[in-house]
Each structure stands twice: as C-alpha cells, then as structure tokens.
Design an enzyme around this catalytic site. Sequence first.
Site, short mmCIF file in Angstrom:
data_model
loop_
_atom_site.label_atom_id
_atom_site.label_comp_id
_atom_site.label_asym_id
_atom_site.label_seq_id
_atom_site.Cartn_x
_atom_site.Cartn_y
_atom_site.Cartn_z
CG HIS A 304 -1.82 1.17 1.34
ND1 HIS A 304 -3.15 1.13 0.98
CD2 HIS A 304 -1.59 2.44 1.75
CE1 HIS A 304 -3.68 2.33 1.17
NE2 HIS A 304 -2.76 3.14 1.64
CD GLU A 305 1.50 3.60 3.68
OE1 GLU A 305 1.68 4.67 3.09
OE2 GLU A 305 0.44 3.34 4.29
CG HIS A 308 0.34 6.34 -0.68
ND1 HIS A 308 -0.67 7.10 -1.23
CD2 HIS A 308 -0.24 5.64 0.34
CE1 HIS A 308 -1.79 6.88 -0.56
NE2 HIS A 308 -1.56 5.99 0.38
CD GLU A 334 -5.67 5.49 0.39
OE1 GLU A 334 -4.72 6.27 0.60
OE2 GLU A 334 -5.83 4.44 1.02
ZN ZN Z 1 -3.02 5.25 1.72
#
Ligand code: ZN
Length: 541
Positions: A304-305, A308, A334
């Site tokens: 997830h990170e 980003h 996101e």
């Molecule tokens: Zn996030």
Amino acid sequence: MGTIFLLCCQVYIYKFTKHYTRVKKQVFKRQSPTMQTTEKTEPKILELKTRLSEINDIEAAASVLYWDQATYMPPGGAAARGRQLATLQQISHSKFIDPAIGQLLEDLRPLEKSLAYDSDEASLIRLTRRKYEAAVRVPAQFMAQFSMHRTESYEAWAAARPSNNFRLVQPYLEKTLDMSRELANFFPGYEHIADPLIDFGDYGMKADFLRSLFADLRQQLVPIVEAITSQNPIDDSCLHQIYPEAQQLEFSLKVLEHLGYDFHRGRQDKTHHPFMINFSVGDVRITTRVYENDLGQALFSTIHEMGHALYEQGVNRDFEGTPLAGGTSSGVHESQSRLWENMVGRRQGFWKYFYPQLQATFPTQLGDVSLDTFYRAINKVGRTLIRTDADEVTYNLHVMIRFDLELQLLEGSLEVRDLPDAWNERYRSDLGILPETDTDGVLQDVHWYTGQIGGMFQGYTLGNLISAQFFEAALEAHPEISQEIEQGDCNTLHNWLKDEIYQHGCKYTAAELIRGVTGDALRIDPFIRYIRRKYGQLYTL
Ligand code: ZN
C-alpha cells in the site's frame, strides 16, 4: 512539497473555487518547453521558483523531523519536537503568504496567459496562485492555535484510546469542531460547510456530490455484502500462524524491489502506523508494521505505502522544489496505493509468481497450504469493526459512516457528546455489528484527533473508485498486463502509470487527470464491475 500519506497531520490549504477544466487525452502527450528555457527570458518565474524552493526546503526539513519522530526518536524528544515542527511550519507559512509572492503571481499573469494551459510554467503559476489565495485567507495566528490544539488533542487521544475513555478526548474534539467550522468560514460562499475542508485534500469535490455518489455506491455494495456474508466464511487461519519478523521484512523488501520501488531513492523503516513521506523526488520513504501472528499486516501495508511512493518517485524531476512535485489529490494518491495493494497485490495472478517464494520463506507455515487456500485467505470478506483491516468489499462502508458523521457534526445535527452512540448505531445498521468498546469504535482512527473534522475520509473511497477506473484503462491500453503480472513482470503497468499519472505531479486537478486518462468523469461502475468479477469467483453472487 512535503507530503505525508496515511497520517493526515498537515492542513493543506487550497483555494475553494468551481474551476473544473475538461482536458482531452492528447493534451498529456504534448511537449511543453522546459521551465529552464523560460527562466532565461522571464526572470520573474526564476524568482518565484527560488522563493518556492526555499519554502520547500523548510517544509522538507520539517518532514525529516516528523519522519524521525515516527520512527527512531526517543519518547523524551516529543515536547521539543512538537515545538520545532511548529516553528518550521510558521516560518514556511509566513514566507509563503509574503505579499512579494502575491505580486510575482500578478506580474506573471501575462506570461501565464501566453502559455499553453498544460505547460509547466502556466501550471506552476496557476497552482501556486490557487494555494497562495487560499493560504492568505487563514490568519497565521489561527494556524498556530489550531496546530497547537491538534497536538494537545492527539495526546489526549493517545491516552483515551487504550483506556477506552471517550470522555477524556470529548472536550478536545468539541474544540476541534468549533475550529473546523472557523476554518471553513475563512472561505465564504460555500454550498455546504464541509466543502472548503473537503477541498484541501480533494480539490473541486463537494459534500452534496459525494453524498449522492456514496449513496449510489452503498446501494450497490450492500446486496453484495449480504450475499457474501450469508455464505460460509473463508478459512484464513493459514495467515495467523507465527511468522518471525525478520523473514517478513526480508520478503517485503523483495516484493518492493520487484515491483519497482527505487531503493536508491527510498527506504523502509518500522513504525506504529505505516505511512509514506517524501523529502524530495529523490527521497521517498515508506514505513511498515509487522505482526508476527498476522502475515497480511506487513505484506499489504508495505505494498500500500509503496503505491503512494511509486507515485511520488515518478514525478517529473523538473518539478523538484515547486508545489507541482507531489500527488494531485488525496483520492488520486489513494488510488495508487489501493491499485498496487489490491488490484495487483491481492490478485491471483500476482501470487502465481510470488507464492512459491513466500512458501520458500515460510516452509513450515505454508509448505502444505495451497495457492488457492492462500489466495482465498487474503481476500476474505467479513463484517468487521476496524476500517484499516477491512476487506475490499466492505471497506467503503466504513468510510461512508465517517463521512456522514463528519457532515452531521459540521451541520450541527449531531453533538460531539453523542458521537460514540451515533457511531455504534451506524455500525449496527450498516455493517450489522456493534463495537463493544469505543477503542474499537469512535476512537479507532487518528484523523479527527490530529486533523480537522470534515474532509478527512472521502479520499479513501474516492481512491478505491479511481483505482478501478485507472486499472481498467491500463488493461484496455495494454491487455498483456494480466499475463505479465502472472510472470512477475509489472513493468508495463508501472510505465503506463508513470506516463499517464505519476510524471504530471500536481499539474492537473484530479478531475482533469481522470478525464485525461480514462476519457470519462469519475465513475463507480468500474469498481463495481471489478468487485463483482473478482468476488463472484470467490463466492457465489
Ligand atoms: Zn493510503
């Protein structure tokens, strides 16, 4: 400029306008003259960039201090660190609202008009003006008071959460609500009081539009959730054995490297709440957390990170030191973390390649667990209490509860003292489950206790919707992506994202970007199609 994702501790000030421009696809392909060329003929653009770069340096220094606080700083440093951060923020704010910047932006109007809308310089002037006009509306004194209050409120929350004591934090939250209204009222002319607050993270979005978008989404999701949860739950016990931390971290680094995270321009450290933070295009860091009895935590928060971070690492390097360097909205940001985490990381094909390696890392735990069992376990759907642990199907229902409660608080139809009951009632009606404690209820998310009330949550659901829309567009442009992911090759997808989205930084608004990339406005159908297709194979729908 310095961006922190997941922990929304910064108040982003954007101008509240109705400015929505439609851009055609080919606009993205056009080459604009480089910023360096214009600097020679226009000394004022150079002066603007010099000033912005200095402000950016101060913000980046503050971000390094924040990163240190969240990773390695001993607890004794907290008080001084809070003061140091506030000092740097105050210096950068006062430098940014300097009337000299306003004058430069005025003087640069003719140049801006003479250039193509999407040229680097016109975009820089346009974006800086939008931010400047918003920043000067908020008095420096209010900024300082609000910043101080948020620090105190965070400390109260940090004590209230483990002791399950909402009353400890209630007076702070009441003050936060008052100050959130005050902040919104620096931007008069809104249709809904939440609009200016939503605008900080998701420029151009409005409460009424989001309310109806989310209502449509809920209407389509609820029957799917009901159909799934009426069936036998998936057995995910394979994920809840003991997985030693060192091997988990080692495997997560392998995945990061393979997916294209550039370790020359980034690193991963451990923290309580995972986040991504950047100090420059050349230094984009991520953090993760490891639970030895839950394999999914580190694995998926890492991916997830990383999503980003790939966005920030992919920004055009010419934008360095300017407000153009960064993701364009919380929703689009996101969308990248969710695209990599869910559409890639929880995809069956992805694990066809990676699962044998995971089994080799954990032979005792996974040696006898089939790929199909593992794939089903990482996609288990259930009615649960904690947003950050929620599956793809129910996740947006968690977000909508928070979004609606924010609006009610701002509208004055809900009092802060009644918030825990209102929270629990919504969990009962929307998810059919009742939190037993406020720790697992209204105290679970940090956002309201360290930010404002309003505009803190819509980006998560927007991100899910946008991720499906972008992923569909990527597969349409390159149908070979599915096959490549099965072979462990994500380069075509990563390059497409860089070309279509990452390199542009903040040049386009979210609405412009979505239309430019997909030829359409924001839609919920691609997300619903994605959910139906994937979960129709995992469950009977
Ligand atoms: Zn996030």
